[in-house]
Design a protein around this motif. Structure first.
Motif, PDB file in Angstrom:
ATOM      1  N   PRO A 133       0.803  -1.235   0.000  1.00  0.00           N
ATOM      2  CA  PRO A 133       0.000   0.000   0.000  1.00  0.00           C
ATOM      3  C   PRO A 133       0.828   1.274   0.000  1.00  0.00           C
ATOM      4  O   PRO A 133       0.509   2.229  -0.693  1.00  0.00           O
ATOM      5  CB  PRO A 133      -0.815  -0.118   1.294  1.00  0.00           C
ATOM      6  N   VAL A 151       0.922   4.195  -2.994  1.00  0.00           N
ATOM      7  CA  VAL A 151       0.625   5.626  -2.856  1.00  0.00           C
ATOM      8  C   VAL A 151       1.683   6.461  -3.579  1.00  0.00           C
ATOM      9  O   VAL A 151       1.358   7.454  -4.237  1.00  0.00           O
ATOM     10  CB  VAL A 151       0.549   6.010  -1.369  1.00  0.00           C
ATOM     11  N   GLY A 195      -4.964  -4.372  -1.352  1.00  0.00           N
ATOM     12  CA  GLY A 195      -4.397  -3.423  -0.386  1.00  0.00           C
ATOM     13  C   GLY A 195      -3.850  -2.200  -1.094  1.00  0.00           C
ATOM     14  O   GLY A 195      -4.106  -1.061  -0.712  1.00  0.00           O
ATOM     15  N   ILE A 201      -6.715  -0.055  -2.555  1.00  0.00           N
ATOM     16  CA  ILE A 201      -7.457   0.763  -1.587  1.00  0.00           C
ATOM     17  C   ILE A 201      -6.654   1.996  -1.211  1.00  0.00           C
ATOM     18  O   ILE A 201      -7.176   3.119  -1.180  1.00  0.00           O
ATOM     19  CB  ILE A 201      -7.802  -0.057  -0.334  1.00  0.00           C
ATOM     20  N   ALA A 202      -5.367   1.789  -0.938  1.00  0.00           N
ATOM     21  CA  ALA A 202      -4.543   2.925  -0.517  1.00  0.00           C
ATOM     22  C   ALA A 202      -4.397   3.945  -1.637  1.00  0.00           C
ATOM     23  O   ALA A 202      -4.567   5.143  -1.434  1.00  0.00           O
ATOM     24  CB  ALA A 202      -3.173   2.420  -0.070  1.00  0.00           C
TER      25      ALA A 202
END
Lengths: 312, 394, 382
Positions: B97, B101, B123, B126-127
Motif C-alpha cells: 500500500p 501511494v 491493499g 485501496i490505498a
C-alpha cells in the motif's frame, strides 16, 4: 493412526530439507559469526543452476538458450561447484573487508547482497516459477513421482533419497570438521581467529574454504528442494534461509549436529502443530516461533550449544 | 583539526547536502512536468500501469504489463486514440500500500496520464484509490477483489468480479452441476483467497452440500502435506482450491503424492498456462474457473491471443494479461466516445459506456463501478487449458 | 570509555578515558552534542529551515508524499537506533511495534467506533491525538513483554527471539480476522483534524509528521544524554562491567525496548491516519531488516545517523523509479539498491555519520592494531 504417521513423515521430510540448509548455514556462521542473509539466495541459485544443467533449453534474459540436458546428479554437482565459487566471491567482496568492522555492517552488507541476488535472478530467469525437469530415476512413465506405501503412509522415492543425502552429508561434514587438519583449522578459527593465526592457521584460506563448502551445501539443498517441490523461483530462498537461521540457532550456533537436530525439530513442529493444534494451519509459523522462544528461554545457547561465555 | 577529521566532516557535509539536493532537484524536475491538462485532440493517451513488478508477486505484475503492451501496440497500429499516441508508464508498487501511494502520486502529478490500469492487489488499490479519487484520475483495476473498493468513489472502477459472486457461482457449480456433496477447501490467506473461500463455503451450505474440511495456507508456502493429510482423512469428493497457481500447482502435486485422487477445482487465480507447466501430470483434469478462455473463437480473443503469442515466444496470455488489455481498450473506447484524452471526460464516458465486449468477458458497470461477468470453467487437458465440458448455469 | 556526547563539548572533540580520542564530525556533534555553540545552532537551524521550506518550493504532491515517508522512517530508524545503536541489542522484529500502533488506532476508529457503536468518526477527532500517546504506550508495553524473555539471551540468539516475536505479532494480525479483518486490512481511518482544521492536504500531513519527528528526535536526544542514555551505552560497551558498576541491566534493557517501541507505536498511529488504511502487508519481516539497514547506513549511536540514512535510501529508491530503463526492467532498481547497501557498508562500515568511536567496541585499540592483525593473518600464508 496412519494419519499421525503420515504427518510425522511429512514433518521429517521438511525437517530434513531444513536440516540440510541449516548445516551449510551453521558452518559459516560458526566461523565468522555472520547472519548470512544471502545464504537463501545461494540456495536459490543452486536450484536454478541444477535446472539449467538438466534442461535442453532455457530462457535467460528473455532469450532461449540451448543447454546440455545432463542428468540430475551431474547437474546438482555442477550447481554445487558453481555456487560454492559464488559464495567465495561474495565473501571476498562483501564480507572480508568488513571483518574488522562492527558486526552490524557485515549483516547489512549481507542484506544488500541478498536483495541484489534476488533481483539479478529475476533479471536472468524472469519472475515466473521455472518448472523442475522430471528426474527419470524417480519418476514413473506417466509423469508421477515413484512412491510406495508403508503402513498407510505414502512416501516417494525421492523423499527417501533426500533423507539419505542429508544424513550422509551431515555425517561427512561432521567427520571433516572433527577429524581432518583443515577441519581442525576451521574449529580453531571459529574459536579465536587471532590466536589461530598466531598458531600458523591461514585464516583467510580457512574462511574461504568454509564459504565454499557451506555454499555448496546450500546449493545441494536448493537442488533437492527444487526437486521436491518441482520448481524454482527468484524469491524461493527467503523462507528457507530464515528457517536455516532459526534451526541453526535452535541447535546451537556453529554446531553441525545441532543444526541438523534443529532442522528436524523445526520441520516436525511445523507439521504436527499445523495438523493438530486448533487453527494450526493458520498459526503454523507462529507456533514454531513460540517453541523457539520457549527453548531459547530455557537453554539460551541452543539445544546442543556450548555455554561458552559470549562477549557481553 | 586533524586531516582525518576534516575528511570526515567534509564527507558528511557533502553527503547531507547531496541528499537534500537530490530531493529538491527531483522535486523541481517533476513539478515542471505538471501543468494543466490540455484538451486538444492530439493529446497523447498515456496510461499509468501499476502493479507488483518486482518482489514476490512479480509474476502477476509482469503478465499485467504484458497485456498492457499488447493493447498499446494494437491501439497505436490503429492510429492511436483521438489522434494521440498511446504510451504506458510502469509503476512498481510491489503489492504494498505504501509504495502504491507513491506510484499514485507520480501518476497524478503527470498530466499526460489520463487513466490508470491497476493496481492489482486489493491493499495497494485501496490505498492508492483514495488518492486517485481525490485527484480526479480514473483508475480501473483489473484484479482487486476486496469489497471495500466498491465504495471508494466515482473515479474508481474494476473489471474483475467480486469474490462474493464468484464464490456463489462456483458453489452452485460444484453441487448442482458437478453433483459433488462432500467438499474440502484449501485457501490462500490473502484477501482474495480467504474472501473467495468464505463465499464459496456459504454457497455450498446454501446448496445443501457438506464442508468436510477447510484448511489455510500462506502465500509463498511450499509444503502443504500437513493440511492435505488432514483433508485426505476427511474423504472429500471435491477439493476446492482458492488462491494462485504457484502454490496451487504444488498443492496438486503433493495431493497426488499423498495418494489423493479427488477432483480438483481451482479459482480464477489458477487460470494460466503456468498451472499445467508447473503442475504437469498432477493437474491433468483439474477444473479451473476463469473469465478469460484463450481457446474461444471470438475474433477479438483470437486477435489478442495471436498478438500475445507473437510477442511473447508463443506463450498464451493468462487472465491478468487479458484483463489488463481490456482495461486499456475499454479506457480507449471511453476516450473515443468522449472525443478527448482528458481525465474527467474519460471518467464520465466510462459511466455511460453501456456494455463493453472485452476479451475476458462483457463489462457492464453497476453504480459502484463493479461488474458482473459470466463464469466460465476450463479444464487442464494435455498441458493446456481448454473449455470444460460442463459449464455453470448462468 | 563511554562517549562524551552529552557534555556539549565546544568543537565536537573530546577525550575519553584511557587517552582514547573520541572524534565526532561537526554535523553529528551539532545534532547530538546540543546547541552549546553558535555554529551548531546555526547548522540545526539550516536543516530545519530546509525541511520546512522545501515543500513550498517543490509544490509537487509526489515529493511531499515522499518527504512524509522519509519523516516516518526517520522516526522508526531513530527508535530502533535506541535499541540497536545505543543499547547494543539486535532487534530484528521492530516492525511489530509499528504495527501495534497502526492497528490500535485503526481498530479503535473502524472496528470499535464505526462498526460497533455506529458513531461518526469525524466527531472523535480528538481521539487521534490521544491515540498517538496511547498507541505508543501500548507498543512500549509490548516492548517490555517481548524484552523480558530476551534478558538472559545474548547476541544472535536475542536477534532470533525478537525476530520471532515480530513475526508472531504479524501472524496474529493476519489471522485474527475478528479483530483485525485479517488480510483485508482496515480501511476508513480518518485523517487527523484539530478543532475543525482538517489535515487533508499532503502538505499539512507532512508538517504534522515533521512536527512529530522533531518532537521525537528532541526527546530521544534528551534521553540519550541523560543518565539513562549513559546506562544504555555502558550496557552496549560491556554488559558485565555495567552490571558490576551497579547498573540494573535488566531494567535498562527493558526501558530501552520500551522507549524504542514507543516511538514506533506513535509513528504507527500517524501512519494509519496518513494512509487511512492498514494492511498486514505493510509490516512484513523485510521491513524490519530495512529499518535496521537505515540505522546502520546512517551511523548507529548518534541522532543524526538515522535521519540521513532514511533520507538517502528512500529518496534514492524513488529517484530510480523514473528512469525509462528501470521502467522497462524493474529489477534493476532492486539491483541498484542492493549494490548501494553493499558498497556503502564496505567503504564506510561505521555508517555515513558514524563516528570512529563505533569501531572502538569491536577492536579495542586504534586502527593501527587492526592493521597489525591483518598482517598476522597474511603472514600465516607462508
Amino acid at each position: 493412526m496412519s494419519e499421525l504417521a503420515q504427518q510425522l513423515v511429512n514433518g521429517l521430510m521438511i525437517g530434513c530439507l531444513y536440516a540440510l540448509i541449516a548445516v551449510g548455514y551453521t558452518m559459516v556462521y560458526g566461523i565468522i559469526e555472520l547472519i548470512n542473509f544471502a545464504f537463501g539466495e545461494l540456495f536459490m541459485f543452486g536450484a536454478f543452476i541444477t535446472i539449467m544443467m538438466m534442461s535442453s533449453e532455457i530462457t535467460l534474459f528473455g532469450n532461449t538458450v540451448t543447454m546440455p540436458g545432463l542428468n540430475f546428479f551431474l547437474a546438482i554437482l555442477i550447481a554445487m561447484a558453481v555456487v560454492g565459487i559464488m559464495g567465495v566471491i561474495i565473501e571476498r567482496l562483501a564480507y572480508r573487508p568488513l571483518r574488522n568492522a562492527p558486526r552490524l555492517a557485515a549483516l547489512i552488507s549481507a542484506i544488500g547482497v541478498s536483495i541484489l541476488l534476488q533481483n539479478v535472478a529475476q533479471s536472468i530467469f524472469g519472475s515466473d516459477q521455472v518448472p523442475f525437469p522430471a528426474i527419470p530415476l524417480f519418476t514413473t512413465a506417466a509423469g508421477a513421482p515413484k512412491a510406495f506405501a508403508l503402513g498407510g503412509v505414502q512416501i516417494t522415492y525421492f523423499q527417501v533419497f533426500v533423507v539419505v543425502v542429508t544424513v550422509v552429508a551431515m555425517l561427512l561434514l561432521n567427520l571433516y570438521v572433527r577429524r581432518t587438519r583443515m577441519g581442525r583449522a576451521m574449529r580453531a578459527s571459529a574459536q579465536d581467529k587471532r590466536i589461530s593465526a598466531l598458531m600458523g592457521v591461514n585464516v583467510n584460506k580457512v574462511i574461504a574454504l568454509t564459504f565454499l563448502i557451506g555454499s555448496a551445501m546450500g546449493a545441494l539443498a536448493g537442488g533437492l528442494y527444487g526437486g521436491v517441490y518441482h520448481a524454482a523461483w527468484p524469491l524461493m530462498g527467503f523462507n528457507p534461509g530464515l528457517k536455516a537461521f532459526i534451526a541453526a540457532v535452535l541447535g546451537g550456533i556453529g554446531n553441525i549436529p545441532g543444526a541438523f537436530l534443529g532442522g528436524l525439530l523445526l520441520g516436525v513442529i511445523e507439521a504436527l502443530g499445523s495438523a493438530y493444534l486448533p487453527m494450526g494451519s493458520q498459526y503454523r509459523d507462529a507456533i514454531a516461533f513460540v517453541i523457539l522462544i520457549l527453548i531459547l528461554s530455557l537453554r539460551p545457547s541452543g539445544l546442543l550449544g556450548s555455554t561458552v561465555s559470549q562477549k557481553a | 583539526m586533524s586531516i582525518a577529521r576534516k575528511k570526515l566532516s567534509i564527507v558528511s557535509t557533502v553527503v547531507l547536502a547531496l541528499a537534500l539536493a537530490l530531493v529538491t532537484v527531483a522535486g523541481c524536475g517533476s513539478s515542471s512536468s505538471s501543468g494543466g491538462a490540455s484538451a486538444s485532440p492530439s493529446t497523447p493517451f498515456k496510461v499509468g500501469v501499476a502493479g507488483p513488478m518486482t518482489g514476490q508477486y512479480a509474476t502477476y505484475g509482469q503478465s499485467h504489463k504484458a497485456g498492457a503492451e499488447i493493447a498499446m501496440a494494437e491501439l497505436n497500429a490503429a492510429g492511436g486514440v483521438n489522434g494521440g499516441q498511446v504510451s504506458i508508464a510502469i509503476g512498481d508498487d510491489l503489492g504494498d500500500p505504501q509504495q502504491a501511494v507513491l506510484v499514485a502520486q507520480k501518476y497524478i502529478d503527470d498530466s499526460a496520464v489520463v487513466v490508470v490500469d491497476g493496481h492489482q492487489f486489493s491493499g495497494a488499490t485501496i490505498a492508492a484509490g483514495a488518492k486517485y479519487e481525490a485527484a480526479g484520475l480514473p483508475m480501473i483495476s483489473p484484479s482487486a477483489t476486496n469489497p471495500d473498493i466498491s465504495t471508494l468513489g466515482a473515479y474508481i472502477w474494476r473489471i474483475c468480479m467480486t469474490d462474493a459472486v464468484q464464490g456463489k457461482g462456483l458453489a452452485d457449480y460444484s453441487v448442482t452441476t458437478l453433483g459433488k456433496k462432500k467438499i474440502a477447501i484449501m485457501y490462500d490467506n490473502s484477501d482474495y483467497g480467504r474472501g473467495l473461500a468464505d463465499a464459496y463455503e456459504s454457497g455450498i451450505k446454501a446448496a445443501n452440500g457438506t464442508i468436510v474440511g477447510k484448511e489455510q495456507y500462506a502465500t509463498g508456502d511450499t509444503d502443504f502435506k500437513a493440511q492435505l493429510t488432514k483433508l485426505k482423512a476427511a474423504g472429500p469428493d471435491l477439493l476446492f482450491l482458492s488462491g494462485y497457481y504457484p502454490e496451487g500447482s504444488k498443492i496438486a502435486q503433493q495431493a497426488r503424492e499423498l495418494g489423493m485422487t479427488v477432483q480438483l477445482l481451482g479459482s480464477d487465480g489458477y487460470a494460466s498456462d503456468e498451472l499445467p507447466k508447473l503442475g504437469k501430470a498432477a493437474v491433468e483434469g483439474m477444473l479451473v474457473s476463469t473469465f478469460f478462455d484463450y481457446t474461444k473463437t471470438d475474433p477479438a480473443v483470437v486477435k489478442f491471443v495471436a498478438a500475445y503469442k507473437a510477442k511473447f515466444n508463443g506463450a498464451n496470455p493468462d487472465w491478468f494479461a487479458a484483463n489488463s488489455y481490456d482495461v486499456i481498450m475499454l479506457a480507449a473506447q471511453a476516450a473515443k466516445n468522449a472525443g478527448k484524452n482528458d481525465r474527467t471526460a474519460i471518467n464520465d464516458a466510462l459511466g455511460t459506456i453501456g456494455t463493453y465486449q472485452g476479451v475476458a468477458g462483457p463489462v457492464t458497470f453497476d453504480k459502484n463501478g463493479d461488474v458482473l461477468k459470466p463464469l466460465q470453467i476450463v479444464v487442464v487437458q494435455g498441458g493446456k487449458l481448454v473449455t470444460a465440458p460442463q459449464q455453470p448455469t448462468q | 570509555m563511554a562517549g562524551k556526547r552529552d557534555t556539549g563539548e565546544t568543537d565536537g572533540q573530546s577525550a575519553g578515558a584511557g587517552g582514547y580520542r573520541v572524534r565526532l564530525n561537526p554535523i553529528a556533534a551539532a545534532l547530538v552534542g546540543g546547541g552549546s555553540t553558535k555554529s551548531q545552532r546555526a547548522l540545526l537551524g539550516v536543516l530545519l529551515a530546509i525541511a520546512v521550506i522545501l515543500p513550498f518550493l517543490i509544490g509537487s504532491n509526489r515529493w511531499i508524499t515522499l518527504m512524509t515517508v522519509v519523516v516516518i522512517y526517520v522516526v522508526l530508524a531513530s527508535g530502533l537506533n535506541i535499541v540497536v545503536g545505543f543499547t547494543g541489542l539486535l532487534d530484528l522484529g521492530y516492525v511489530a511495534f509499528y504495527a501495534i500502533g497502526a492497528y490500535y488506532t485503526a481498530i479503535i476508529f473502524n472496528q470499535v467506533l464505526k462498526a460497533k457503536f455506529g458513531v461518526d468518526v469525524d466527531a472523535y477527532w480528538w481521539l487521534t491525538w490521544v491515540n498517538f500517546v496511547v498507541g505508543g504506550l501500548l507498543a512500549a508495553l509490548a516492548g517490555v513483554l517481548i524484552g523480558y524473555p530476551t534478558l538472559r539471551v545474548r547476541g544472535d540468539y536475542l536477534a532470533i527471539m525478537t525476530l520471532g516475536f515480530g513475526e508472531i505479532i504479524r501472524i496474529v494480525a493476519l489471522n485474527w480476522v475478528g479483530l483485525t479483518r485479517g488480510p483485508s486490512g482496515i480501511p476508513g481511518i480518518p485523517k487527523p483534524a484539530f478543532f475543525g482544521f482538517q489535515f487533508s492536504t499532503q502538505k499539512s500531513l507532512y508538517f504534522l509528521g515533521l512536527a512529530l519527528a522533531l518532537l521525537s528526535l528532541w526527546t530521544i536526544s534528551r534521553i540519550v544524554r541523560s543518565r539513562i542514555g549513559r546506562a544504555w551505552t555502558a550496557i552496549r560497551e560491556d554488559e558485565v562491567a555495567a552490571e558490576a558498576m551497579g547498573i540494573h541491566t535488566s531494567r535498562y534493557k527493558l526501558l530501552s525496548y520500551a522507549t524504542g517501541a514507543f516511538f514506533a507505536g506513535a509513528m504507527g498511529v500517524f501512519f494509519g491516519h496518513y494512509l487511512n488504511y492498514i494492511s498486514p502487508s505493510s509490516f512484513m519481516l523485510m521491513e524490519s531488516f530495512l529499518i535496521l539497514s537505515l540505522v546502520v547506513l546512517g551511523g548507529m549511536g548518534n541522532i543524526a545517523g538515522p535521519v540521513l540514512g532514511a533520507t538517502i535510501w528512500i529518496a534514492l529508491q524513488e529517484w530510480l523509479r523514473d528512469f525509462s530503463f528501470v521502467q522497462a526492467h524493474p529489477e534493476t532498481r532492486g539491483i541498484a539498491m542492493g549494490l548501494v547497501l553493499v558498497l556503502l557498508m564496505v567503504f564506510r562500515p561505521q555508517g555515513l555519520l558514524g563516528s570512529l568511536r563505533v569501531r572502538l567496541e569491536m577492536r579495542p585499540g586504534s586502527k593501527g592494531e587492526a592493521e597489525q592483525e591483518r598482517q598476522v593473518w597474511s603472514d600465516a600464508d607462508h
